[in-house]
Design a protein around this motif. Structure first.
Motif, PDB file in Angstrom:
ATOM      1  N   UNK A   1      11.375 -17.790  -6.843  1.00 11.69           N
ATOM      2  CA  UNK A   1      12.702 -16.985  -7.248  1.00 11.69           C
ATOM      3  C   UNK A   1      12.886 -16.108  -6.088  1.00 11.69           C
ATOM      4  N   UNK A   2      14.023 -15.135  -6.273  1.00 10.18           N
ATOM      5  CA  UNK A   2      14.189 -14.170  -5.096  1.00 10.18           C
ATOM      6  C   UNK A   2      13.301 -12.946  -5.398  1.00 10.18           C
ATOM      7  N   UNK A   3      12.703 -12.421  -4.373  1.00 12.68           N
ATOM      8  CA  UNK A   3      11.687 -11.506  -4.403  1.00 12.68           C
ATOM      9  C   UNK A   3      12.370  -9.766  -3.990  1.00 12.68           C
ATOM     10  N   UNK A   4      11.958  -8.962  -4.407  1.00 14.44           N
ATOM     11  CA  UNK A   4      12.502  -7.691  -3.908  1.00 14.44           C
ATOM     12  C   UNK A   4      11.190  -6.919  -3.111  1.00 14.44           C
ATOM     13  N   UNK A   5      11.504  -6.342  -1.932  1.00 21.24           N
ATOM     14  CA  UNK A   5      10.342  -5.738  -1.414  1.00 21.24           C
ATOM     15  C   UNK A   5      10.683  -4.255  -0.945  1.00 21.24           C
ATOM     16  N   UNK A   6       9.630  -3.370  -0.890  1.00 27.64           N
ATOM     17  CA  UNK A   6       9.945  -2.052  -0.411  1.00 27.64           C
ATOM     18  C   UNK A   6       8.508  -1.421   0.089  1.00 27.64           C
ATOM     19  N   UNK A   7       8.729  -0.634   1.081  1.00 30.67           N
ATOM     20  CA  UNK A   7       7.536  -0.055   1.824  1.00 30.67           C
ATOM     21  C   UNK A   7       7.640   1.313   1.647  1.00 30.67           C
ATOM     22  N   UNK A   8       6.357   1.851   1.161  1.00 28.69           N
ATOM     23  CA  UNK A   8       6.044   3.107   0.611  1.00 28.69           C
ATOM     24  C   UNK A   8       4.936   3.674   1.555  1.00 28.69           C
ATOM     25  N   UNK A   9       5.021   5.223   1.900  1.00 26.54           N
ATOM     26  CA  UNK A   9       4.287   5.943   2.764  1.00 26.54           C
ATOM     27  C   UNK A   9       3.309   6.554   1.661  1.00 26.54           C
ATOM     28  N   UNK A  10       1.892   5.949   2.085  1.00 27.14           N
ATOM     29  CA  UNK A  10       1.200   6.567   1.155  1.00 27.14           C
ATOM     30  C   UNK A  10       0.602   8.055   1.667  1.00 27.14           C
ATOM     31  N   UNK A  11       0.894   8.386   2.859  1.00 27.40           N
ATOM     32  CA  UNK A  11       0.866   9.770   3.527  1.00 27.40           C
ATOM     33  C   UNK A  11       1.778  10.677   3.028  1.00 27.40           C
ATOM     34  N   UNK A  12       3.055  10.314   2.997  1.00 26.94           N
ATOM     35  CA  UNK A  12       4.128  11.013   2.407  1.00 26.94           C
ATOM     36  C   UNK A  12       4.855  10.558   1.241  1.00 26.94           C
ATOM     37  N   UNK A  13       4.030  11.025   0.150  1.00 29.25           N
ATOM     38  CA  UNK A  13       4.371  10.648  -1.032  1.00 29.25           C
ATOM     39  C   UNK A  13       5.954  10.731  -1.287  1.00 29.25           C
ATOM     40  N   UNK A  14       6.670   9.716  -2.081  1.00 26.69           N
ATOM     41  CA  UNK A  14       8.015   9.827  -2.140  1.00 26.69           C
ATOM     42  C   UNK A  14       8.915   9.417  -1.240  1.00 26.69           C
ATOM     43  N   UNK A  15       8.447   8.935   0.096  1.00 24.94           N
ATOM     44  CA  UNK A  15       9.007   8.513   1.341  1.00 24.94           C
ATOM     45  C   UNK A  15       9.003   6.944   1.184  1.00 24.94           C
TER      46      UNK A  15
END
Length: 126
Positions: free
Chosen positions: A40-54
Motif C-alpha cells: 500500500x501507499x505509505x505516508x512519512x513525516x519527519x519530526x524534531x524531538x528537540x523542537x517539539x511541534x516542528x
C-alpha cells in the motif's frame, strides 16, 4: 582609529563569527534514505524531538512512498537536533513505523542526529 584598536576590533569580529558558525543551532542538514516494501501507499513525516511541534515537510503536508524505490529526502535542520521519522499506511494510522502519525508512538531506533550526514537505508516492511 589606531592600528591596535583596528586589530582588536578585527579579532573580536573573527571570534564572534566563529561562535556563530559553530553554535548548536547553526544550520545543517540530514539526508534520509527510505524504502517501502509495503503493497500500500505509505505516508512519512519527519519530526524534531528537540523542537517539539516542528516537522518536515511541515504545513500539514507529508511525503509519499508510493512505489518500491528508495526515496531520499534532504531536510534542513539545526546541527545537533534529534530528528525522528514516523510512517503509516495511507488513511490507516494504526499501521505505522517509527514514531507513527503525528509523533504518537515511541521508538528505539527511528531518530537520527542532524549533522550534515545521512541515515542508514530505512526499509519499511509489511
Amino acid at each position: 582609529m589606531g592600528t591596535a584598536i583596528k586589530y582588536a576590533f578585527i579579532a573580536v569580529l573573527a571570534a564572534l563569527t566563529f561562535c556563530v558558525q559553530t553554535s548548536p543551532s547553526s544550520a545543517s542538514s540530514l539526508l534520509w534514505q527510505v524504502k517501502s516494501n509495503h503493497p500500500n501507499i505509505l505516508e512519512i513525516e519527519f519530526y524534531s524531538d528537540t523542537r517539539r511541534g516542528h516537522s518536515w515537510p511541515g504545513n500539514n503536508e507529508i511525503y509519499l512512498l508510493d512505489d518500491y524505490s528508495t526515496k531520499t529526502v534532504n531536510i534542513s535542520c539545526h546541527h545537533g537536533e534529534l530528528i525522528c521519522y514516523g510512517a503509516w499506511v495511507r488513511n490507516r494510522t494504526g499501521i505505522y513505523w517509527g514514531i507513527g502519525f503525528k509523533y504518537s508512538q515511541s521508538c528505539s531506533d527511528c531518530c537520527y542526529t542532524c549533522n550534515g550526514g545521512h541515515t542508514k537505508l530505512i526499509i519499511l516492511n509489511p
